[in-house]
Design an enzyme around this catalytic site. Structure first.
Site, short mmCIF file in Angstrom:
data_model
loop_
_atom_site.label_atom_id
_atom_site.label_comp_id
_atom_site.label_asym_id
_atom_site.label_seq_id
_atom_site.Cartn_x
_atom_site.Cartn_y
_atom_site.Cartn_z
N ASP A 407 -3.58 -1.60 -5.30
CA ASP A 407 -4.40 -2.34 -4.43
C ASP A 407 -3.33 -3.36 -3.62
O ASP A 407 -2.47 -3.72 -4.29
CB ASP A 407 -5.50 -3.24 -5.19
CG ASP A 407 -6.11 -4.07 -4.19
OD1 ASP A 407 -7.22 -3.45 -3.85
OD2 ASP A 407 -6.03 -5.15 -3.89
N ILE A 408 -3.54 -3.41 -2.36
CA ILE A 408 -2.63 -4.17 -1.54
C ILE A 408 -3.07 -5.75 -1.79
O ILE A 408 -4.16 -6.12 -1.48
CB ILE A 408 -2.83 -3.74 0.12
CG1 ILE A 408 -2.10 -2.37 0.18
CG2 ILE A 408 -1.71 -4.82 0.81
CD1 ILE A 408 -2.40 -1.89 1.65
N GLU A 450 -8.26 -0.87 0.73
CA GLU A 450 -6.90 -1.00 0.56
C GLU A 450 -6.66 -0.35 -0.78
O GLU A 450 -5.41 -0.82 -1.02
CB GLU A 450 -6.67 -2.62 0.81
CG GLU A 450 -7.16 -3.46 -0.32
CD GLU A 450 -8.32 -4.16 0.05
OE1 GLU A 450 -8.79 -5.13 -0.48
OE2 GLU A 450 -9.18 -3.51 0.91
#
Length: 534
Positions: A407-408, A450
């Site tokens: 996950d960003i 994301e």
């Protein structure tokens, strides 16, 4: 009185000839029916029949001569009896010159290369020749075990082309006269008709067989929807048509993948360049190229290694007006491929080009259904299908399987600060780094928003963490260029593994997500194993 006797002799000798010719004409009517039937069958097989020129067909001019030997030999024997000749022989022109095809009274006749029959063949004119005096021999143009004092030679003509010579000989001095010339010319005309009909029949048979080969080989090409299987089928079809060795070069990126049958004569699986070879010319000119003998070429002929190549035929395949591949057919023999084979291969390549375009279109549509439009990675739906597939495989073979969820960090802040177009640039950049970092056997996907997922096959948690750390560090080190500024992002990663952590595919996702939550809670920009949470 003498005239009446002579007339009676002529009638008696002509009667068997006329009867035989009558039977022969009936037989020719049957042949014509067969021709029409074959033509109908050929048309049903394909609307666009390959066009074969006369040079191609002449190579098969008398290949089926045994089927008409009885007809011709019957004429020769009737002429022999009618003229009271020692022998009546038919000489046909072949590549080596005049050759005795049939004879009514002699066997094993050998031509000498020069003599009266050669004069008749070259001039196309009838010749009645006597020895200078009784007991003296003449030079007929062939060897005879007995002296020949009289020779009558008539050209066998098709329009203005001389096919051969019909010859009658006798030991008797002045055995033939002007009336015999008429009989011989009649027999020569009938023989020419037989040979012509046989040639036409062979032509139709050849066309029929050629169309059948195309029909048999083209139909599977049209049905193929898997590229590798299609390429292998194209090669097999080309081998069947040509009898030579075949390599299909299919363009993939900047290189060419090689397909061949058996691969016993080829070690390479791909080539990176066609430069300096004949295939470079084919690619540049977009036209087929045939060289019957390349043994004297100083430049490199083929982009792959094969010794002793003599004949080379190269045909381009197209997709969307661009050269997609080159079918290369070669042999260790000179002049290995005739015009009929080249015509068939050109038609086959046209069909192959259409089939390849269809497969590529099918793969493109399938790719659109399976991949995420922004990042080019597998989409969530296809990822779930691959997860089910790989989990079943791991259970069956007792292999390990790990899932990396990425996950960003603070991605909402990127969108809020720079806008969604910039956010899209970051997503594409992260996806590219993931693709370049993982192994070829691993399966990366965009899981949603994301988040990214990576199925790491045949790998336990420890091995998956090494891959995940490389991904995390590469993303952290990357500079995203946005509106003249350099933007950096980090990612949080969670990992779960089978069989150490879970017993099902759904559970694998659930535990990896818990590990990802642990990475976020622990401060982000880190990798956490589910096993370390317990």
């Amino acid at each position: 009185m003498d005239a009446l006797v002579l007339l009676g002799i002529v009638l008696l000798t002509s009667l068997p000839v006329s009867l035989y010719l009558y039977k022969l004409k009936n037989r020719m009517r049957d042949y014509n029916k067969s021709f029409n039937k074959l033509q109908t069958q050929a048309k049903e097989l394909a609307d666009n029949a390959p066009s074969f020129n006369d040079d191609t067909l002449m190579s098969r001019y008398l290949t089926d001569v045994l089927e008409v030997e009885d007809d011709i030999l019957g004429l020769l024997r009737i002429a022999e009896r009618a003229m009271v000749a020692d022998a009546v022989s038919l000489f046909i022109n072949e590549d080596s010159g005049l050759v005795c095809r049939l004879s009514s009274g002699r066997s094993g006749i050998v031509t000498t290369g020069d003599g009266l029959i050669y004069t008749v063949f070259r001039s196309g004119k009838t010749l009645l020749h006597y020895a200078e005096s009784p007991g003296k021999d003449i030079r007929p143009g062939y060897l005879s075990d007995a002296e020949i004092s009289t020779l009558l030679a008539v050209p066998v003509m098709e329009l203005t082309t001389s096919l051969g010579v019909l010859c009658a000989d006798s030991m008797r001095y002045r055995a033939f006269d002007q009336q015999d010339i008429g009989l011989m010319e009649l027999v020569a005309r009938e023989i020419a008709k037989i040979l012509k009909r046989q040639r036409v029949y062979s032509q139709i048979q050849l066309s029929y067989r050629s169309l059948r080969i195309l029909h048999e080989e083209s139909a599977p090409l049209a049905r193929s929807l898997e590229l590798s299987a299609l390429c292998e089928r194209i090669v097999e079809s080309a081998v069947r048509v040509s009898g030579g060795k075949v390599v299909l070069l299919l363009k993939k990126g900047r290189s060419y993948e090689l397909f061949t049958k058996g691969a016993g004569y080829l070690n390479e699986k791909k080539v990176t360049s066609l430069k300096g070879t004949l295939l470079e010319m084919v690619h540049a000119n977009r036209d087929p190229l045939y060289h019957p003998d390349v043994s004297g070429f100083r430049t490199r002929v083929l982009p792959f290694h094969f010794r002793g190549v003599k004949s080379v035929l190269a045909l381009p395949l197209f997709h969307e007006a661009k050269v997609k591949g080159i079918l290369t057919v070669f042999s260790e023999k000179k002049n290995a491929f005739n015009s009929m084979q080249i015509n068939l291969l050109e038609i086959l390549v046209n069909q192959a080009s259409v089939s390849i375009s269809n497969v590529l279109l099918h793969e493109e549509i399938k790719k659109m259904a399976f991949t995420d439009g922004l990042t080019g990675l597998f989409n969530h739906r296809h990822f779930k299908e691959k997860l089910t597939e790989e989990f079943r495989r791991s259970e069956r073979f007792e292999d390990t399987l790990s899932l990396i969820l990425t996950d960003i960090d603070h991605f909402k802040k990127v969108n809020d600060t720079y806008g969604h177009p910039v956010g899209d640039i970051v997503l594409k950049g992260v996806a590219g780094i993931i693709s370049r970092t993982v192994r070829d056997i691993d399966i990366p996907a965009r899981y949603g928003g994301e988040e990214f997922a990576i199925l790491v096959v045949k790998t336990d948690a420890k091995g998956a963490k090494k891959i995940a750390e490389r991904v995390r560090k590469n993303i952290k080190a990357h500079d995203f260029k946005v509106e003249g500024h350099l933007l950096k992002v980090t990612v949080s990663i969670g990992i779960a593994s089978y069989p150490a952590d879970v017993t099902s595919g759904d559970e694998l996702v659930e535990k990896a997500d818990q590990a990802l939550y642990g990475a976020k809670k622990g401060g982000r920009d880190r990798t956490v194993l589910y096993g370390d949470l317990k």
